[in-house]
Motif scaffolding. Structure first.
Motif, PDB file in Angstrom:
ATOM      1  N   LYS A  24       0.866  -1.228  -0.075  1.00 60.76           N
ATOM      2  CA  LYS A  24       0.289   0.372  -0.060  1.00 60.76           C
ATOM      3  C   LYS A  24       0.917   1.000   0.191  1.00 60.76           C
ATOM      4  CE  LYS A  24      -4.599   1.032   2.082  1.00 60.76           C
ATOM      5  NZ  LYS A  24      -5.371   0.775   2.835  1.00 60.76           N
ATOM      6  N   GLN A  25       1.411   1.533   1.100  1.00 62.32           N
ATOM      7  CA  GLN A  25       2.651   2.131   0.979  1.00 62.32           C
ATOM      8  C   GLN A  25       3.852   3.000  -0.446  1.00 62.32           C
ATOM      9  OE1 GLN A  25       4.652   2.038   4.539  1.00 62.32           O
ATOM     10  NE2 GLN A  25       4.047   3.810   5.080  1.00 62.32           N
ATOM     11  N   ARG A  45       4.899   5.557  -5.773  1.00 56.78           N
ATOM     12  CA  ARG A  45       4.568   5.423  -6.824  1.00 56.78           C
ATOM     13  C   ARG A  45       3.099   6.845  -7.445  1.00 56.78           C
ATOM     14  NH1 ARG A  45       6.384   4.420 -10.677  1.00 56.78           N
ATOM     15  NH2 ARG A  45       4.639   3.774 -11.871  1.00 56.78           N
ATOM     16  N   ALA A  46       2.347   6.699  -6.453  1.00 58.96           N
ATOM     17  CA  ALA A  46       1.298   8.206  -7.554  1.00 58.96           C
ATOM     18  C   ALA A  46       1.741   8.862  -6.860  1.00 58.96           C
ATOM     19  CB  ALA A  46      -0.146   7.676  -6.680  1.00 58.96           C
ATOM     20  N   MET A  47       2.471   8.978  -5.862  1.00 57.91           N
ATOM     21  CA  MET A  47       3.208  10.346  -5.951  1.00 57.91           C
ATOM     22  C   MET A  47       3.672  11.771  -6.579  1.00 57.91           C
ATOM     23  SD  MET A  47       3.073  10.719  -2.069  1.00 57.91           S
ATOM     24  CE  MET A  47       3.629  11.708  -1.700  1.00 57.91           C
TER      25      MET A  47
END
Length: 70
Positions: free
Chosen positions: A61-62, A67-69
């Motif tokens: 999850k982290q 990755r999304a950031m």
């Protein structure tokens, strides 16, 4: 690159490449004319990042959030 080449270059098994693809950690592979997965060098780099983060103990999850950031 096909899935076995990406797996070898990243140090991640082909099965884990598929799993990370299905979970959205890496982009969905394009398909060749014979329907084989085709991955880019960027996918190799992302897989190396994910493998390293997992080695350090980060939960999926982290890693996905990182990755999304960017």
């Amino acid at each position: 690159m096909n899935i076995s080449e990406v797996a070898k270059a990243s140090g991640v098994s082909a099965e884990m490449v598929r799993q990370y693809e299905e979970s959205g950690l890496i982009r969905l592979a394009t398909r060749s004319g014979s329907n084989y997965r085709t991955h880019s060098q960027n996918d190799v780099e992302v897989l190396r990042f994910v493998k390293h983060a997992r080695t350090l103990g980060f939960p999926m999850k982290q890693i996905a959030m990182a990755r999304a950031m960017g």
